[in-house]
Design a protein around this motif. Structure first.
Motif, PDB file in Angstrom:
ATOM      1  N   PHE A  32      50.528 -51.013 -34.652  1.00  0.00           N
ATOM      2  CA  PHE A  32      51.016 -52.241 -34.012  1.00  0.00           C
ATOM      3  C   PHE A  32      50.266 -52.476 -32.715  1.00  0.00           C
ATOM      4  N   VAL A  33      49.835 -53.707 -32.497  1.00  0.00           N
ATOM      5  CA  VAL A  33      49.201 -54.088 -31.233  1.00  0.00           C
ATOM      6  C   VAL A  33      50.275 -54.711 -30.354  1.00  0.00           C
ATOM      7  N   GLY A  34      50.593 -54.048 -29.228  1.00  0.00           N
ATOM      8  CA  GLY A  34      51.652 -54.516 -28.339  1.00  0.00           C
ATOM      9  C   GLY A  34      52.985 -53.905 -28.717  1.00  0.00           C
ATOM     10  N   SER A  35      53.889 -53.853 -27.708  1.00  0.00           N
ATOM     11  CA  SER A  35      55.193 -53.207 -27.950  1.00  0.00           C
ATOM     12  C   SER A  35      56.328 -54.164 -27.620  1.00  0.00           C
ATOM     13  N   GLY A  36      56.168 -55.462 -27.941  1.00  0.00           N
ATOM     14  CA  GLY A  36      57.267 -56.413 -27.758  1.00  0.00           C
ATOM     15  C   GLY A  36      58.380 -56.110 -28.757  1.00  0.00           C
ATOM     16  N   GLU A  45      50.439 -50.061 -26.593  1.00  0.00           N
ATOM     17  CA  GLU A  45      50.832 -50.980 -25.523  1.00  0.00           C
ATOM     18  C   GLU A  45      49.895 -50.811 -24.332  1.00  0.00           C
ATOM     19  N   ARG A  46      49.340 -51.940 -23.852  1.00  0.00           N
ATOM     20  CA  ARG A  46      48.388 -51.862 -22.737  1.00  0.00           C
ATOM     21  C   ARG A  46      49.068 -51.508 -21.407  1.00  0.00           C
ATOM     22  N   ASN A  47      50.336 -51.921 -21.250  1.00  0.00           N
ATOM     23  CA  ASN A  47      51.058 -51.642 -20.004  1.00  0.00           C
ATOM     24  C   ASN A  47      51.502 -50.179 -19.938  1.00  0.00           C
ATOM     25  N   GLY A  95      57.414 -55.201 -23.701  1.00  0.00           N
ATOM     26  CA  GLY A  95      56.939 -56.577 -23.510  1.00  0.00           C
ATOM     27  C   GLY A  95      57.849 -57.320 -22.539  1.00  0.00           C
ATOM     28  N   CYS A  96      58.428 -58.419 -23.015  1.00  0.00           N
ATOM     29  CA  CYS A  96      59.280 -59.246 -22.140  1.00  0.00           C
ATOM     30  C   CYS A  96      60.611 -58.575 -21.806  1.00  0.00           C
ATOM     31  N   ILE A  97      60.938 -57.477 -22.485  1.00  0.00           N
ATOM     32  CA  ILE A  97      62.111 -56.714 -22.038  1.00  0.00           C
ATOM     33  C   ILE A  97      61.587 -55.697 -21.032  1.00  0.00           C
ATOM     34  N   GLY A 150      51.043 -58.230 -32.350  1.00  0.00           N
ATOM     35  CA  GLY A 150      52.076 -59.016 -31.657  1.00  0.00           C
ATOM     36  C   GLY A 150      51.479 -59.751 -30.475  1.00  0.00           C
ATOM     37  N   VAL A 151      50.535 -60.625 -30.742  1.00  0.00           N
ATOM     38  CA  VAL A 151      49.776 -61.301 -29.679  1.00  0.00           C
ATOM     39  C   VAL A 151      49.727 -62.809 -29.960  1.00  0.00           C
ATOM     40  N   THR A 152      49.101 -63.552 -29.059  1.00  0.00           N
ATOM     41  CA  THR A 152      48.948 -65.003 -29.278  1.00  0.00           C
ATOM     42  C   THR A 152      47.813 -65.254 -30.273  1.00  0.00           C
ATOM     43  N   LEU A 212      71.464 -61.811  -8.688  1.00  0.00           N
ATOM     44  CA  LEU A 212      71.237 -63.037  -9.455  1.00  0.00           C
ATOM     45  C   LEU A 212      69.884 -62.968 -10.148  1.00  0.00           C
ATOM     46  N   TRP A 213      69.844 -63.509 -11.369  1.00  0.00           N
ATOM     47  CA  TRP A 213      68.627 -63.632 -12.176  1.00  0.00           C
ATOM     48  C   TRP A 213      68.400 -65.129 -12.328  1.00  0.00           C
ATOM     49  N   LEU A 214      67.430 -65.661 -11.602  1.00  0.00           N
ATOM     50  CA  LEU A 214      67.233 -67.117 -11.604  1.00  0.00           C
ATOM     51  C   LEU A 214      65.980 -67.472 -12.388  1.00  0.00           C
ATOM     52  N   ASN A 261      50.647 -62.342 -23.231  1.00  0.00           N
ATOM     53  CA  ASN A 261      51.174 -63.328 -24.186  1.00  0.00           C
ATOM     54  C   ASN A 261      51.803 -64.524 -23.472  1.00  0.00           C
ATOM     55  N   LEU A 262      52.074 -64.394 -22.169  1.00  0.00           N
ATOM     56  CA  LEU A 262      52.716 -65.483 -21.422  1.00  0.00           C
ATOM     57  C   LEU A 262      51.625 -66.347 -20.788  1.00  0.00           C
ATOM     58  N   VAL A 263      50.872 -67.011 -21.629  1.00  0.00           N
ATOM     59  CA  VAL A 263      49.674 -67.735 -21.162  1.00  0.00           C
ATOM     60  C   VAL A 263      50.068 -68.861 -20.201  1.00  0.00           C
ATOM     61  N   ASP A 314      53.770 -69.601 -19.699  1.00  0.00           N
ATOM     62  CA  ASP A 314      54.630 -70.075 -20.799  1.00  0.00           C
ATOM     63  C   ASP A 314      55.355 -68.860 -21.371  1.00  0.00           C
ATOM     64  N   ILE A 315      56.679 -68.836 -21.209  1.00  0.00           N
ATOM     65  CA  ILE A 315      57.421 -67.630 -21.610  1.00  0.00           C
ATOM     66  C   ILE A 315      57.720 -67.612 -23.103  1.00  0.00           C
ATOM     67  N   TYR A 316      57.309 -68.655 -23.832  1.00  0.00           N
ATOM     68  CA  TYR A 316      57.658 -68.730 -25.244  1.00  0.00           C
ATOM     69  C   TYR A 316      56.467 -68.589 -26.192  1.00  0.00           C
ATOM     70  N   GLY A 317      55.337 -68.103 -25.688  1.00  0.00           N
ATOM     71  CA  GLY A 317      54.216 -67.780 -26.575  1.00  0.00           C
ATOM     72  C   GLY A 317      53.598 -68.978 -27.257  1.00  0.00           C
ATOM     73  N   GLY A 339      55.259 -61.867 -33.438  1.00  0.00           N
ATOM     74  CA  GLY A 339      55.490 -62.179 -32.030  1.00  0.00           C
ATOM     75  C   GLY A 339      55.944 -63.619 -31.844  1.00  0.00           C
ATOM     76  N   ALA A 340      56.200 -63.959 -30.588  1.00  0.00           N
ATOM     77  CA  ALA A 340      56.776 -65.264 -30.250  1.00  0.00           C
ATOM     78  C   ALA A 340      55.923 -66.433 -30.724  1.00  0.00           C
ATOM     79  N   SER A 341      54.619 -66.218 -30.823  1.00  0.00           N
ATOM     80  CA  SER A 341      53.742 -67.319 -31.260  1.00  0.00           C
ATOM     81  C   SER A 341      53.889 -67.615 -32.744  1.00  0.00           C
ATOM     82  N   PRO A 398      59.975 -67.751 -30.291  1.00  0.00           N
ATOM     83  CA  PRO A 398      60.343 -66.855 -29.200  1.00  0.00           C
ATOM     84  C   PRO A 398      61.794 -66.392 -29.248  1.00  0.00           C
ATOM     85  N   GLY A 399      62.115 -65.458 -28.350  1.00  0.00           N
ATOM     86  CA  GLY A 399      63.473 -64.932 -28.259  1.00  0.00           C
ATOM     87  C   GLY A 399      63.523 -63.501 -28.748  1.00  0.00           C
ATOM     88  N   LEU A 400      64.678 -62.889 -28.494  1.00  0.00           N
ATOM     89  CA  LEU A 400      64.817 -61.466 -28.809  1.00  0.00           C
ATOM     90  C   LEU A 400      65.380 -61.224 -30.205  1.00  0.00           C
TER      91      LEU A 400
HETATM   92  C1  LIG Z   1      60.955 -64.536 -18.088  1.00  0.00           C
HETATM   93  C2  LIG Z   1      61.436 -64.508 -19.521  1.00  0.00           C
HETATM   94  C3  LIG Z   1      62.783 -64.600 -19.778  1.00  0.00           C
HETATM   95  C4  LIG Z   1      63.226 -64.614 -21.098  1.00  0.00           C
HETATM   96  N1  LIG Z   1      64.560 -64.581 -21.333  1.00  0.00           N
HETATM   97  C5  LIG Z   1      65.004 -64.378 -22.588  1.00  0.00           C
HETATM   98  C6  LIG Z   1      66.357 -64.043 -22.835  1.00  0.00           C
HETATM   99  O1  LIG Z   1      67.137 -63.851 -21.911  1.00  0.00           O
HETATM  100  N2  LIG Z   1      66.756 -63.929 -24.136  1.00  0.00           N
HETATM  101  C7  LIG Z   1      65.898 -64.087 -25.175  1.00  0.00           C
HETATM  102  O2  LIG Z   1      66.309 -63.991 -26.347  1.00  0.00           O
HETATM  103  N3  LIG Z   1      64.568 -64.334 -24.962  1.00  0.00           N
HETATM  104  C8  LIG Z   1      64.115 -64.460 -23.700  1.00  0.00           C
HETATM  105  N4  LIG Z   1      62.790 -64.651 -23.459  1.00  0.00           N
HETATM  106  C9  LIG Z   1      61.867 -64.778 -24.604  1.00  0.00           C
HETATM  107  C10 LIG Z   1      61.646 -63.430 -25.260  1.00  0.00           C
HETATM  108  O3  LIG Z   1      61.764 -62.413 -24.318  1.00  0.00           O
HETATM  109  C11 LIG Z   1      60.258 -63.367 -25.896  1.00  0.00           C
HETATM  110  O4  LIG Z   1      60.062 -64.484 -26.748  1.00  0.00           O
HETATM  111  C12 LIG Z   1      60.093 -62.103 -26.739  1.00  0.00           C
HETATM  112  O5  LIG Z   1      60.509 -60.970 -26.024  1.00  0.00           O
HETATM  113  C13 LIG Z   1      58.644 -61.975 -27.175  1.00  0.00           C
HETATM  114  O6  LIG Z   1      58.502 -60.814 -27.946  1.00  0.00           O
HETATM  115  P1  LIG Z   1      57.130 -60.456 -28.677  1.00  0.00           P
HETATM  116  O7  LIG Z   1      57.479 -59.565 -29.799  1.00  0.00           O
HETATM  117  O8  LIG Z   1      56.389 -61.699 -28.950  1.00  0.00           O
HETATM  118  O9  LIG Z   1      56.313 -59.587 -27.647  1.00  0.00           O
HETATM  119  P2  LIG Z   1      56.114 -59.662 -26.082  1.00  0.00           P
HETATM  120  O10 LIG Z   1      57.407 -59.475 -25.400  1.00  0.00           O
HETATM  121  O11 LIG Z   1      55.301 -60.840 -25.716  1.00  0.00           O
HETATM  122  O12 LIG Z   1      55.288 -58.340 -25.824  1.00  0.00           O
HETATM  123  C14 LIG Z   1      53.971 -58.218 -26.224  1.00  0.00           C
HETATM  124  C15 LIG Z   1      53.422 -56.928 -25.661  1.00  0.00           C
HETATM  125  O13 LIG Z   1      52.113 -56.754 -26.170  1.00  0.00           O
HETATM  126  C16 LIG Z   1      51.292 -56.247 -25.156  1.00  0.00           C
HETATM  127  N5  LIG Z   1      49.921 -56.596 -25.495  1.00  0.00           N
HETATM  128  C17 LIG Z   1      49.370 -57.839 -25.602  1.00  0.00           C
HETATM  129  N6  LIG Z   1      48.089 -57.761 -25.945  1.00  0.00           N
HETATM  130  C18 LIG Z   1      47.812 -56.441 -26.089  1.00  0.00           C
HETATM  131  C19 LIG Z   1      46.641 -55.717 -26.440  1.00  0.00           C
HETATM  132  N7  LIG Z   1      45.493 -56.335 -26.721  1.00  0.00           N
HETATM  133  N8  LIG Z   1      46.707 -54.364 -26.490  1.00  0.00           N
HETATM  134  C20 LIG Z   1      47.857 -53.712 -26.226  1.00  0.00           C
HETATM  135  N9  LIG Z   1      48.994 -54.350 -25.862  1.00  0.00           N
HETATM  136  C21 LIG Z   1      48.974 -55.703 -25.810  1.00  0.00           C
HETATM  137  C22 LIG Z   1      51.797 -56.919 -23.900  1.00  0.00           C
HETATM  138  O14 LIG Z   1      51.446 -56.171 -22.750  1.00  0.00           O
HETATM  139  C23 LIG Z   1      53.301 -56.914 -24.148  1.00  0.00           C
HETATM  140  O15 LIG Z   1      53.904 -55.755 -23.648  1.00  0.00           O
HETATM  141  C24 LIG Z   1      62.303 -64.583 -22.161  1.00  0.00           C
HETATM  142  C25 LIG Z   1      60.936 -64.466 -21.892  1.00  0.00           C
HETATM  143  C26 LIG Z   1      60.516 -64.391 -20.576  1.00  0.00           C
HETATM  144  C27 LIG Z   1      59.059 -64.195 -20.291  1.00  0.00           C
END
Ligand SMILES: Cc1cc2nc3c(=O)[nH]c(=O)nc-3n(C[C@H](O)[C@H](O)[C@H](O)COP(=O)(O)OP(=O)(O)OC[C@H]3O[C@@H](n4cnc5c(N)ncnc54)[C@H](O)[C@@H]3O)c2cc1C
Length: 545
Positions: free
Chosen positions: A8-12, A33-35, A40-42, A290-292, A397-399, A468-470, A473-476, A507-509, A514-516
Motif C-alpha cells: 500500500f502506498v500511504g497509510s490513510g 507511509e512517507r510521514n 494520513g488525515c487522522i 492511496g494518492v491523488t 476547540l477544533w475550528l 493528498n491535500l492539494v 483541499d481536504i477532500y482529495g 483514497g479520497a480522490s 472523502p471521509g473516514l
Molecule cells: C482538516 C481535515 C478535517 C477532516 N475532518 C473529517 C472528519 O471529521 N470526518 C471525516 O469523516 N472526514 C474528515 N476529513 C476527510 C477525511 O479525513 C479524508 O477524506 C480521509 O481521511 C482521506 O483518507 P485517504 O485514505 O484518502 O488517505 P489520506 O488521509 O489522504 O492519507 C494518505 C497518506 O498517504 C501518504 N502518502 C501520500 N503520498 C505518498 C507517497 N508517495 N509515499 C508514501 N506515503 C504517501 C500521506 O502522507 C498520507 O499520510 C477531514 C480531512 C481534513 C484534511
C-alpha cells in the motif's frame, strides 16, 4: 528486497482498512507511509498547543467510520485492541448572529419537535422527508458503498428499476441532482431549518447551490439522526494504532518514513515500488495507491505506462476549495451566549453561520478567489464527548473553515486584509484567524479570556502534512458531479482498477470520495479477496451455501 502479497502506498484510513482486511485474510501486507506517523488525515497530537491537551489536528468526527461496512467487519478486532466510541443524542446545531439557534438531534421525535419549534409544520416535513428517504435508503447508501463502475453497480441499478419502475427511477435520479438550496427551501418553511442543514453540505465538499448537494444534504440529515457524532476515546490515533496492529499481528509491516517515488511495472503489471532512498518493496499480487490522480498518473507511474487519455484527464483533475484549521486550548469550557446556551454547550459540532445565504455567499466568494467576509465557522467541541482530551476543568476547540480559495488569493471580500501576492503568509493566516475568532467571540462570551493558546494551520500547512491535500483541499479533489460517483476519480479511469494490471487506486480522490468511511479501501480489499469466477458460479448451485 522485501516481498509482500500487497503493498500500500500511504497509510490513510482507506489503506489501513484495506491492509487490515487483507491481512486478516492471510495476505502478507506492507503499508508504506512517507510521514513519521501513520493515519494520513487522522492525526492526533499531544503537543500541538499545551501539555495535557489532545487535539485532532485534521479529521475529528467518525460517524462515517462507525456507519461503515469496514467497521462492521473489523469491530470485534478493534474492540479487542481498545478502540471505543462515545456518542451523543445532540450531534449538531447552528448558532445564528441574532443569538438564536437550531439543532438536529439523534431521534425522529426530537427532530420533529425541534423543527416544529422553528416553524409550524416543519416537524411534519422532517418526518415526511426522513420516511421518504428511508424507503429507498438502501439505494441511496448503496450508491455510496458500491463499486458503481462494475457488475455490482449495474445490479444496484436493476434493483432500483425493479422497485421503482422506469418513471420512478427517473424521478429519483432527478431528485438526486437537486441543489441543497432547492431541496431545503422546497421542504422547510423556516430559515433556521435551512440554516441548520445548509452548512453540512460543506462537509461533502460541495456548496449549497451545486447539483447533487440536495441529495448529499438528505444523506447527511438521515445519517446525523441515525448515527449521531461518534468519536474514539483518546483520539483517532487509537483507531490508527489498532488497524496497524491488525496488520502487524498478522505478520505484515507498517513502515514509516517510506516515501514512495515510483510504482514499478513489468510486462504491463505492477510489481512493487521504489522508495526515495532507493529501497524496493516488491508486490506479488497488488500495489494499492492511496494518492491523488495527479500523483499516481503524473509522478508515480512512468509516463509510458499511462494511456494518453488517462494522463490528460489526470492533468485536468480539479481540486476543490481550500481549508484552514484553528485549534484553541481553553482554560475553562466555552460559555455560549443566548437563550440556547445550554444546548449549544452540549453540541459536538456547532456551525456559526448567518444561514443558507451566508454559506452560499462565503462559498461563492471563495470560488472567486476571495477570503470570505463572513465564513461558516465549524466549531467542534470534542471534550463534550470525550473529556479525556483536556485536563480536568479545561476544554478545547477544533475550528474548521471550509470556504477558502483554491490557488492564489485575489483579495478579501471584507476589504480589510491585504492578500499581498496571493500566497498564504504567517501574517495573513493569523490576521484571518483573528477575524474568525473575533466573530466566534460574539457567540462564546468567555472565548478571549479563556484562551490559553491558539494554533492555526493555513491551506499550505495542511498540504505540507499530507500531499493528498492539494492546495489545502481536504477532500482529495473537487466533488462536483462531473468528478464524483461514476466519474470519480476520472471518467477515463473510473472506479479503482487501473490500466496497469495489479495496480489499484484508492483514497479520497476515488469513489465513494472523502471521509473516514474507508469505502475505497474496503471495496478494493473485497475485490482482491473475491473467489475466482468459477468458485462464485459453483457457490450459486442449488444446495451450496
Ligand atoms: C482538516 C481535515 C478535517 C477532516 N475532518 C473529517 C472528519 O471529521 N470526518 C471525516 O469523516 N472526514 C474528515 N476529513 C476527510 C477525511 O479525513 C479524508 O477524506 C480521509 O481521511 C482521506 O483518507 P485517504 O485514505 O484518502 O488517505 P489520506 O488521509 O489522504 O492519507 C494518505 C497518506 O498517504 C501518504 N502518502 C501520500 N503520498 C505518498 C507517497 N508517495 N509515499 C508514501 N506515503 C504517501 C500521506 O502522507 C498520507 O499520510 C477531514 C480531512 C481534513 C484534511
Amino acid at each position: 528486497m522485501a516481498t509482500f502479497d500487497a503493498v500500500f502506498v500511504g497509510s490513510g484510513i482507506n489503506a489501513l482498512v484495506g491492509a487490515a482486511l487483507l491481512a486478516r485474510d492471510g495476505w502478507g501486507v506492507c503499508v508504506l507511509e512517507r510521514n513519521d506517523v501513520a493515519g494520513g488525515c487522522i492525526r492526533t497530537s499531544h503537543d500541538l498547543t499545551l501539555p495535557g491537551f489532545t487535539h485532532e489536528v485534521l479529521a475529528s468526527w467518525h460517524p462515517l467510520f462507525t456507519g461503515s461496512a469496514a467497521y462492521g467487519e473489523l469491530k470485534d478486532e478493534l474492540d479487542r485492541r481498545g478502540v471505543s466510541y462515545v456518542n451523543t443524542d445532540l450531534p449538531t446545531g447552528s448558532a445564528f448572529p441574532d443569538g438564536s439557534a437550531a439543532f438536529i438531534t439523534g431521534s425522529l421525535e426530537g427532530n420533529v419537535a425541534e423543527f416544529d419549534r422553528l416553524a409550524p409544520d416543519d416537524g411534519a416535513a422532517w418526518e415526511r422527508q426522513f420516511n421518504a428517504f428511508m424507503a429507498n435508503a438502501d439505494l441511496s447508501f448503496g450508491i455510496l458503498s458500491t463499486e458503481l463502475w462494475s457488475g455490482s453497480g449495474l445490479a444496484l441499478g436493476r434493483k432500483a428499476l425493479r422497485r421503482l419502475g422506469r418513471r420512478g427511477l427517473l424521478e429519483l435520479t432527478g431528485t438526486t441532482l437537486l441543489s441543497c438550496r432547492d431541496w431545503v427551501v422546497g421542504t422547510f418553511a423556516s430559515e433556521a431549518a435551512h440554516g441548520v442543514l445548509a452548512p453540512w453540505v460543506l462537509h461533502t465538499g460541495l456548496g449549497p447551490d451545486q447539483a447533487s448537494s440536495g441529495f448529499m444534504t438528505q444523506v447527511i440529515a438521515a445519517a446525523l439522526q441515525l448515527g449521531g457524532m461518534p468519536v474514539p476515546v483518546g483520539g483517532g490515533v487509537r483507531l490508527v494504532e489498532a488497524l496497524a496492529a491488525i496488520v502487524t499481528d498478522a505478520g505484515g509491516e507498517v513502515r514509516l518514513g517510506a516515501d514512495v517515488k515510483r510504482i514499478l511495472v513489468a510486462g504491463g503489471r505492477a510489481t512493487g515500488v521504489r522508495l526515495a532512498d532507493g529501497d524496493v518493496v516488491a508486490a506479488r499480487r497488488a500495489v494499492v495507491a492511496g494518492v491523488t490522480p495527479t500523483q499516481l498518473y503524473g509522478a508515480l507511474l512512468d509516463r509510458s505506462e499511462v494511456p494518453a487519455a488517462v494522463a490528460e484527464a489526470a492533468a485536468r483533475f480539479r481540486y476543490g476549495r481550500a481549508e484552514m484549521q484553528i485549534h484553541v486550548a481553553l482554560d475553562e469550557p466555552p460559555r455560549w451566549r443566548g437563550p440556547e446556551a445550554e444546548r449549544l454547550r452540549r453540541c459536538p459540532i456547532v456551525h456559526v453561520t448567518p444561514g443558507l445565504d451566508g454559506v452560499s455567499r462565503a462559498v461563492n466568494e471563495a470560488e472567486r478567489g476571495l477570503l470570505p467576509a463572513e465564513a461558516t465557522i465549524v466549531c467542534g467541541q470534542p471534550t463534550v464527548l470525550d473529556p479525556s482530551r483536556a485536563p480536568a476543568g479545561k476544554s478545547l476547540l477544533w475550528l474548521q473553515l471550509q470556504e477558502l480559495p483554491q490557488g492564489p488569493l485575489k483579495g478579501d471580500a471584507a476589504g480589510e486584509l491585504d492578500t499581498g501576492d496571493g500566497t498564504w503568509t504567517e501574517e495573513l493566516r493569523e490576521a484571518y484567524a483573528d477575524r474568525i475568532v473575533g466573530r466566534l467571540g460574539a457567540a462564546i462570551e468567555n472565548l478571549g479570556a479563556a484562551t490559553l493558546k491558539r494554533v492555526a494551520l493555513s491551506p499550505v500547512e495542511l498540504e505540507a502534512l499530507n500531499p493528498n491535500l492539494v492546495g489545502g483541499d481536504i477532500y482529495g479533489g473537487s466533488c462536483a458531479l462531473d468528478q464524483n460517483l461514476l466519474w470519480r476519480p476520472l471518467a477515463a479511469a473510473p472506479g479503482h482498477e487501473t490500466a496497469v494490471a495489479g495496480l489499484w487506486h484508492i483514497g479520497a480522490s476515488t469513489h465513494p470520495g472523502p471521509g473516514l468511511g474507508a469505502g475505497s479501501g474496503y471495496l478494493v480489499a473485497k475485490r482482491l479477496t473475491r473467489p475466482p469466477l468459477t468458485g462464485r458460479l459453483l457457490a450459486r448451485l442449488p444446495g451450496r451455501a
